[in-house]
Design a protein around this motif. Sequence first.
Motif, PDB file in Angstrom:
ATOM      1  N   VAL A 197       0.845  -1.206   0.000  1.00 27.12           N
ATOM      2  CA  VAL A 197       0.000   0.000   0.000  1.00 27.12           C
ATOM      3  C   VAL A 197       0.865   1.234   0.000  1.00 27.12           C
ATOM      4  CG1 VAL A 197      -1.641   1.332   1.394  1.00 27.12           C
ATOM      5  CG2 VAL A 197      -1.987  -1.111   1.035  1.00 27.12           C
ATOM      6  N   ALA A 198       1.974   1.176   0.768  1.00 29.24           N
ATOM      7  CA  ALA A 198       2.881   2.328   0.792  1.00 29.24           C
ATOM      8  C   ALA A 198       3.489   2.551  -0.567  1.00 29.24           C
ATOM      9  CB  ALA A 198       3.971   2.094   1.849  1.00 29.24           C
ATOM     10  N   MET A 199       3.873   1.445  -1.201  1.00 26.06           N
ATOM     11  CA  MET A 199       4.462   1.562  -2.541  1.00 26.06           C
ATOM     12  C   MET A 199       3.441   2.105  -3.517  1.00 26.06           C
ATOM     13  SD  MET A 199       6.674  -1.960  -2.695  1.00 26.06           S
ATOM     14  CE  MET A 199       7.186  -1.630  -4.334  1.00 26.06           C
ATOM     15  N   MET A 200       2.210   1.672  -3.410  1.00 24.88           N
ATOM     16  CA  MET A 200       1.176   2.161  -4.322  1.00 24.88           C
ATOM     17  C   MET A 200       0.933   3.638  -4.103  1.00 24.88           C
ATOM     18  SD  MET A 200      -1.564  -0.972  -4.285  1.00 24.88           S
ATOM     19  CE  MET A 200      -2.688  -0.092  -5.332  1.00 24.88           C
ATOM     20  N   ALA A 201       1.035   4.090  -2.880  1.00 19.15           N
ATOM     21  CA  ALA A 201       0.852   5.511  -2.600  1.00 19.15           C
ATOM     22  C   ALA A 201       1.946   6.316  -3.265  1.00 19.15           C
ATOM     23  CB  ALA A 201       0.847   5.746  -1.074  1.00 19.15           C
ATOM     24  N   GLN A 202       3.178   5.774  -3.166  1.00 21.32           N
ATOM     25  CA  GLN A 202       4.288   6.458  -3.849  1.00 21.32           C
ATOM     26  C   GLN A 202       4.032   6.520  -5.351  1.00 21.32           C
ATOM     27  OE1 GLN A 202       7.867   4.441  -2.750  1.00 21.32           O
ATOM     28  NE2 GLN A 202       7.831   5.141  -0.590  1.00 21.32           N
ATOM     29  N   ARG A 203       3.538   5.414  -5.909  1.00 13.10           N
ATOM     30  CA  ARG A 203       3.277   5.394  -7.352  1.00 13.10           C
ATOM     31  C   ARG A 203       2.194   6.399  -7.718  1.00 13.10           C
ATOM     32  NH1 ARG A 203       4.863   0.542  -9.791  1.00 13.10           N
ATOM     33  NH2 ARG A 203       6.978   0.096  -9.010  1.00 13.10           N
TER      34      ARG A 203
END
Length: 427
Positions: free
Chosen positions: A40-46
């Motif tokens: 989820v954190a990575m998706m937020a960055q994306r």
Amino acid sequence: MDFSDPQMQTYVMVGAVVLGVIILMLWSVLRASSRSADQVAMMAQRVDQLATGQAQLDGNMATLAQSQGQIGTLVEQRLGEVQINMHENLAKVQRGTGENLAKMQQQMADNLGAQQLKLQENLANMQLRTNQSLADLQEKLNQSLMGNAKQTATSLTQLQERLATIDKAQENITKLSGDVLSLQDILSNKQTRGAFGEIQLNDIVGKALPTDSYALQVTLSNGKRADCLIHLPNPPGPIVIDSKFPLEAYEAMLASTSEAELKAGIQMFKTSVRKHIKDISEKYVIEGETADGALMFLPSEAIYAELHAKFPDLVREGFEARVWIVSPTTCMATLNTMRAILKDARMREQAGEIRKALKNLHRDVEIVGERAGKLETHLRQAGEDVAGILTASSRASKRAHKLDNFDFEEMAPEADNVVPLAKQPGE
């Protein structure tokens, strides 16, 4: 509870296993939840990155719209310039095309005028040539008509001459028919037929042999008369040629119309020929006087061919009786052979004279050689004398040349020493 009971122990073990499984599942769930938080954190960055890219894209779109406006302005300017240039070029092309069209029209007019003049000249020349050709054709037709008339007259003259020649040939044919009938009459008579055979034999012998090598109508020692006797040397000696032949039997054989007549004619012909062969052998073959054979002359090549083709037994009987049957052609060949024999015999007879003449010729050649040697000696001496004369002449020529080149003026001062000649009385 009694844990020593096996059933109880089994329940406890099963419960422990179930508990372990539940613990493992809880641990797996906790681990998966931690991984989901990371994702989820990575998706937020994306998502943040996508928002930033969207902002940049909006800026780029604005810049692109501004560039499109500038490009549209430039394109409109360029299109205007191109239209102006096109109008100018089109005007130039129209002006050049008009000038070229004017020049082409002028050239075409000039060419048409020149072609028209040439066409008129060609038509005039063609008219002249046509008139000349018509005149020549008319003249040739006139000449041809005149030539045909002359040729027709010549052909008629030649036709008349040929008709006259045909008339003469017809007369000759009529005369020849009479001659053939006369010849048939001659051959039908035994005496005249014999005379005809003798004349033919005499002509052949006279052409083939010299006159001193044969004799005609010679009477032999037995009182028989031979038609021709060839004086051949021994051997074989003089040989007789008989020119008589039984032609009646041959004509009867040819005139037969049935098988019986043909057999009778053949039998009579064979009998006549055998009798004639026997008569020649008995009359003209005399030991010590004539050769051991004789010739039977047939005056017809047809009878000779018929005899050899259909009656070879008669020919063999003639060979056995040493009577050789000859026709005019084979008789000429036989006589040529006899002429060679006579020539060889005469050469043998004259061999002694030839040797004597050769001996005298050899002596004459020796005398000529001796005299040629003497002449060579005289010529050599004469050559030496001529060489001496030439040498003396050369010397005299050289001395005369020296005297000719002698300078008398150089000796003028010595003239006082010359004794003067005495004066003659009266000078």
